[in-house]
Design a protein around this motif. Structure first.
Motif, short mmCIF file in Angstrom:
data_model
loop_
_atom_site.label_atom_id
_atom_site.label_comp_id
_atom_site.label_asym_id
_atom_site.label_seq_id
_atom_site.Cartn_x
_atom_site.Cartn_y
_atom_site.Cartn_z
N ASP A 232 8.62 41.65 38.34
CA ASP A 232 8.24 41.69 39.10
C ASP A 232 8.34 40.03 40.31
O ASP A 232 8.71 39.12 39.67
CB ASP A 232 6.29 41.56 39.20
N ARG A 233 9.19 40.44 41.57
CA ARG A 233 9.55 39.04 41.87
C ARG A 233 8.32 37.69 41.78
O ARG A 233 9.10 36.62 41.97
CB ARG A 233 10.22 39.19 43.10
N LYS A 234 7.33 38.21 42.37
CA LYS A 234 5.96 36.55 42.07
C LYS A 234 6.04 36.35 41.74
O LYS A 234 5.36 34.96 41.33
CB LYS A 234 4.96 37.89 42.98
N ARG A 236 8.04 35.99 38.36
CA ARG A 236 8.82 35.45 38.23
C ARG A 236 8.78 33.87 38.58
O ARG A 236 9.44 33.74 38.16
CB ARG A 236 9.72 36.47 38.26
N THR A 237 8.93 34.07 39.63
CA THR A 237 8.81 32.52 40.09
C THR A 237 7.62 31.94 39.90
O THR A 237 8.00 30.69 39.39
CB THR A 237 8.44 33.25 41.94
N MET A 410 11.51 30.22 47.40
CA MET A 410 11.41 31.06 47.29
C MET A 410 9.71 31.81 47.21
O MET A 410 9.68 32.78 47.33
CB MET A 410 12.10 31.70 45.38
N TRP A 411 8.88 31.01 46.85
CA TRP A 411 7.89 30.88 46.93
C TRP A 411 7.17 31.68 47.98
O TRP A 411 6.32 32.16 48.08
CB TRP A 411 6.80 29.92 46.59
N SER A 414 7.43 34.97 49.10
CA SER A 414 7.07 36.42 48.76
C SER A 414 5.29 35.98 48.22
O SER A 414 4.76 36.33 47.97
CB SER A 414 7.19 36.18 47.29
#
Length: 428
Positions: A232-234, A236-237, A410-411, A414
């Motif tokens: 999951d991108r969130k 992962r960040t 990135m944050w 997302s």
């Protein structure tokens, strides 16, 4: 102006929990007291080992290697052992880990214990911290709901950092009187006290595993946890935000050789300067956590994460100018203040992970975090042998700011749904 009033009104309506609310909860107090006791003993033991190794070898690399040994076991067994917090009752996992660590540290406290044996025992003591930390982290959101979790995390974080500050600052002076083996005996006693507090203060709960009664293998649970966290991108960040500490914790690993460099400009002995340096960042973290949790709204914390993550690393760059001790302490305190962003990252992570999988998820993050710190400290010690401590700290700052800036971008892309969810919970 009129178009912006609704947004301001939503932020104003976000309710922030108080420290009094969370301290009134008996189970939280048990976790809080137990963690604080064992951590105090650990700080004394860490200072004792660091000073002992540097006195024997005079090598920044050897000193950093032993300090890194308190982080590296997470690479070996952390991801697998953390799943125990979802497979078995979390209270039981914490008690067993405390008792085993008390036994191992008691063996370390035997006078005349060979140095190689001490290193092996340290390895296994730290290895057991993985399931303990995963169980405690997964249990805390069950005890503290909503913004109480952030307030409780902040209070726990401030207490932990204050204990580190006290342990590191006083450790150098105490080791001169107690000796390293007595410090280790005190560490064993704190683990026993922690186990007793958890037994008496935390109620029994069933294991948080599957309701169908099946028990997948530890390897299967580890793969499923890794897929959840990194798929999951969130998430992962958020994980990468947590692991950013590998850059700004590096100075602690070379604090002894840094203190030796600074000692020429002051009358203070090297162990005292070492304690002051190692206490500086925890001092800043206490200040930052207090300000961040009490004076910033829940959604505001999420929006400020990127900027604060850069603040953790930026002050370290100034160390390249070789400033005096008082300036170095101020820079490291400022770095610690920026570390308050971890509170928001932790709360956002809880929002995104199912309750029954929190143990494995938190364990993976904690293991990677410890590994990042250990590897960073080891690299720092190797580089300090060739470049000196000041340039190495500055390079860590430059690298950390660069990575933090990328994560901040990135944050920003997302974070929208998490901010909306936190606002809704805080306003309820």
């Amino acid at each position: 102006m009129g178009a912006r009033l609704p947004g301001r009104h939503r932020r104003a309506s976000e309710r922030q929990a108080t420290y009094g609310e969370v301290v009134a909860i008996r189970e939280f107090r048990a976790l809080w007291y137990g963690q604080g006791l064992s951590l105090l003993g650990d700080q004394l033991a860490q200072v004792a080992l660091a000073v002992l190794v540097f006195n024997r070898t005079g090598s920044p690399l050897a000193t950093a290697a032993v300090y890194a040994l308190t982080y590296l076991p997470s690479i070996v067994g952390g991801p697998l052992l953390s799943g125990l917090a979802d497979r078995f009752a979390r209270r039981r996992v914490m008690i067993v880990c405390d008792l085993l660590r008390a036994l191992l540290v008691a063996v370390m406290a035997v006078p005349g214990m060979p140095f190689a044996a001490l290193c092996v025992l340290v390895f296994f003591v730290v290895l057991l911290s993985a399931p303990f930390s995963a169980a405690r982290a997964a249990l805390l959101p069950e005890i503290l709901l909503g913004d109480r979790y952030v307030a409780g995390s902040a209070l726990q974080n401030m207490t932990n950092q204050a204990i580190q500050m006290l342990g590191f600052a006083a450790g150098g002076a105490m080791i001169a009187f107690m000796g390293p083996y007595r410090a280790l005996a005190l560490d064993a006693a704190t683990f026993l006290a922690s186990a007793l507090i958890i037994v008496s203060g935390v109620r029994r709960r069933p294991a948080a595993g599957r309701t169908d009664g099946s028990k997948p293998s530890m390897w299967t649970m580890t793969r499923a946890g890794a897929s959840l966290v990194f798929g999951d991108r969130k998430l992962r960040t958020l994980v990468l935000f947590a692991w950013l500490c590998g850059f700004y914790v590096l100075p602690e690993g070379i604090a002894v050789p840094y203190a030796a460099q600074l000692a020429s400009g002051t009358t203070l002995p090297v162990p005292v300067i070492t304690g002051l340096l190692m206490a500086a960042m925890p001092t800043g973290t206490v200040i930052g956590a207090l300000l961040f949790s009490r004076f910033v709204s829940p959604s505001g914390r999420l929006r400020a994460m990127g900027w604060l993550s850069m603040l953790t690393c930026a002050p370290l760059i100034v160390c390249a100018m070789r400033p005096p001790l008082i300036v170095v302490l101020a820079l490291w305190i400022l770095s610690g203040i920026g570390g308050a962003y971890q509170l928001a990252a932790n709360a956002a992570f809880v929002q995104c992970v199912p309750a029954e999988r929190r143990g494995q998820a938190f364990g993976l993050v904690q293991s990677g975090l410890m590994a990042a710190q250990g590897i960073g400290i080891l690299i720092g010690g190797f580089a300090a042998e060739r470049l000196g401590p000041e340039p190495v700290v500055a390079l860590a700052g430059i690298s950390g700011v660069t990575v933090a800036a990328v994560l901040a971008m990135m944050w920003t892309e997302s974070r929208g749904d998490i901010v909306a969810r936190v606002r809704a919970q805080a306003a309820a």
